[in-house]
Design an enzyme around this catalytic site. Sequence first.
Site, short mmCIF file in Angstrom:
data_model
loop_
_atom_site.label_atom_id
_atom_site.label_comp_id
_atom_site.label_asym_id
_atom_site.label_seq_id
_atom_site.Cartn_x
_atom_site.Cartn_y
_atom_site.Cartn_z
N LYS A 28 -5.64 -10.79 -5.52
CA LYS A 28 -6.87 -11.11 -4.80
C LYS A 28 -7.98 -10.13 -5.15
O LYS A 28 -7.71 -8.97 -5.50
CB LYS A 28 -6.61 -11.14 -3.29
CG LYS A 28 -6.58 -9.80 -2.60
CD LYS A 28 -6.58 -9.93 -1.09
CE LYS A 28 -6.65 -8.55 -0.45
NZ LYS A 28 -7.93 -8.18 0.09
N LYS A 88 -11.44 -4.66 -2.37
CA LYS A 88 -12.39 -3.55 -2.31
C LYS A 88 -11.79 -2.27 -2.86
O LYS A 88 -12.46 -1.47 -3.49
CB LYS A 88 -12.76 -3.29 -0.84
CG LYS A 88 -14.00 -4.02 -0.41
CD LYS A 88 -14.55 -3.38 0.85
CE LYS A 88 -14.37 -4.28 2.05
NZ LYS A 88 -13.64 -3.69 3.14
N LYS A 126 0.82 -1.22 0.00
CA LYS A 126 0.00 0.00 0.00
C LYS A 126 0.85 1.26 0.00
O LYS A 126 0.48 2.26 -0.60
CB LYS A 126 -0.99 -0.01 1.17
CG LYS A 126 -2.06 -1.09 0.98
CD LYS A 126 -3.21 -1.02 1.98
CE LYS A 126 -4.22 -2.11 1.63
NZ LYS A 126 -5.31 -2.26 2.56
P1 ATP Z 1 -8.68 -4.03 0.47
O1 ATP Z 1 -8.50 -4.92 -0.71
O2 ATP Z 1 -9.10 -2.66 0.13
O3 ATP Z 1 -7.56 -4.10 1.45
P2 ATP Z 1 -10.43 -5.98 1.40
O4 ATP Z 1 -11.31 -6.35 0.27
O5 ATP Z 1 -9.27 -6.86 1.74
O6 ATP Z 1 -9.96 -4.53 1.23
P3 ATP Z 1 -11.08 -5.77 4.19
O7 ATP Z 1 -12.06 -4.95 4.89
O8 ATP Z 1 -9.65 -5.36 4.35
O9 ATP Z 1 -11.40 -5.85 2.64
O10 ATP Z 1 -11.24 -7.28 4.60
C1 ATP Z 1 -12.37 -7.81 5.22
C2 ATP Z 1 -12.22 -9.32 5.37
O11 ATP Z 1 -12.36 -9.94 4.09
C3 ATP Z 1 -10.86 -9.78 5.92
O12 ATP Z 1 -11.08 -10.85 6.82
C4 ATP Z 1 -10.13 -10.24 4.70
O13 ATP Z 1 -9.17 -11.23 5.01
C5 ATP Z 1 -11.25 -10.82 3.87
N1 ATP Z 1 -10.94 -10.77 2.45
C6 ATP Z 1 -10.66 -9.67 1.73
N2 ATP Z 1 -10.42 -9.97 0.44
C7 ATP Z 1 -10.56 -11.32 0.34
C8 ATP Z 1 -10.44 -12.24 -0.74
N3 ATP Z 1 -10.14 -11.84 -1.95
N4 ATP Z 1 -10.64 -13.55 -0.47
C9 ATP Z 1 -10.95 -13.99 0.77
N5 ATP Z 1 -11.07 -13.16 1.83
C10 ATP Z 1 -10.87 -11.85 1.64
#
Ligand code: ATP
Length: 322
Positions: A190, A193, A109
Site C-alpha cells: 500500500k 507515509k 512494524k
Molecule cells: P503508515 O503507512 O506510516 O502507517 P499511513 O499512510 O497508513 O501511515 P495513517 O496516518 O496511518 O497513514 O492513516 C491515515 C488514514 O489513511 C487511515 O484511515 C488509513 O486507513 C488511510 N490510508 C493510509 N494509507 C492508505 C492507502 N494506501 N489507501 C487508502 N487509505 C489509506
Amino acid sequence: MKILSGMQPSGPLHLGNYLGALRQWVRAQNEDAYYCVVDLHALTLQIAPEELRANTTDLLASYLAAGLDPEVCTIFVQSHVSYHAQLNWLLECVATYGELSRMVAFKEKSERQEGYRVGLLTYPVLMAADILLYESEEVPVGDDQRQHLELTRDIAERFNNRFGPTFQVPVGVQPPVAARVMDLQDPSRKMSKSLASPLGTVYMFDAPVDIEKKIAKAVTDTDGEMRFDWDQKPGLSNLLEIYSSLSGETPEEVAARYSRYGELKSDLAALLIAILAPLRERYEELLASPDDLYKVAARGADKASVLAGSVYRRAAAAMGLT
Ligand code: ATP
Ligand code: LTN
C-alpha cells in the site's frame, strides 16, 4: 450520527490518505463529526520532537485545505484532550496480550524495528480509546484499519458485558473504491507515509510536474490489454481505481473508454492536478499562519473535552474507580 477519525502526524499526506480517508471525512463533516491529529500514536515511530511538532502543524493545515470546516466539525489534537491517555489505561486492563500480538500492523512494524517499544503493541488500544470516547457510530478509515476497528468493537463489547452498557459499539466505513491505494512502483504494497518510495507515492500537495512524472512512470504490465483485474494487472487496476474515485465512474467504465495506457495516464494526471492544485494553494496559505491553526485546534479540544470527559467518567465509574 457521531463520527470520529484520526491520522498520525507522521509525514505529508498521500493520495491513499486523501482518497481512502480524508475525502470521506469531508463528505461526512455535517454529521456530529470529530477529527483529530493523533500525535500520541506518532510517538510509536520514535520521531524527533521538532519533526513531530512540524508534522502536527502540517496535518492541521492539510485537514483544512482538504475542506474540513471548523465551523461545521470538531478538529483537534489528540494530546490536548487528556482523556485519550486516561481511557487508554482503563482499556489496557480489558484488552488481552494475545489479541494485540495478532494485529498485522504490529507484526509488520515490529519486524522492521529492533528493540521496538511497548507502545507499538498497545497502539490499537489507544485507537479504541479515541473512538469510544466520542460515542462514534461510524469511523471512516482506509482498508488497512479494518482489523483495528474489529478489535475496538471487541473491546467495547467485552467492556459492556463485564461492566454494564457504557460504550457505543462503532463500525468502520471504507469508500467503495480506493480504500487501499497501492504504491505506484510496487502495487503489491500500500502507498504509505512511513515507508520511503519517492516515485511510488503521490503526495496530496505535490507540484503538478511531480504528479505528472509519477503517474507517467507508474508500473503497469507489458501485454497492453486495458482491463480491470487486480490479480493479473495490479498496477493498471490501481490507476483505474484512482481514476474511478475521482471521476465517479466504475473502474470498468474507465477501462472501456481507453485503449492505451499512456492516454489513461496522462488524463489521470490532468484530473488529479485539476482536483489537487486548488487544495495545494489553500494549504500553503494556511501554513503561513500557524497560530490560526492552533486557535482552531484549541477550540476543537475544548469542545471535544466535554463529550470525552463525560464518557471517560462513565467508564471509570463503571469499573469501580471513585
Ligand atoms: P503508515 O503507512 O506510516 O502507517 P499511513 O499512510 O497508513 O501511515 P495513517 O496516518 O496511518 O497513514 O492513516 C491515515 C488514514 O489513511 C487511515 O484511515 C488509513 O486507513 C488511510 N490510508 C493510509 N494509507 C492508505 C492507502 N494506501 N489507501 C487508502 N487509505 C489509506
Ligand atoms: N491507527 C490509525 C490512526 C488512528 C485512528 C484513530 C483512525 C489512530 N486513532 C481513531 C481512526 C480512528 C492509522 O494508523 N491509520
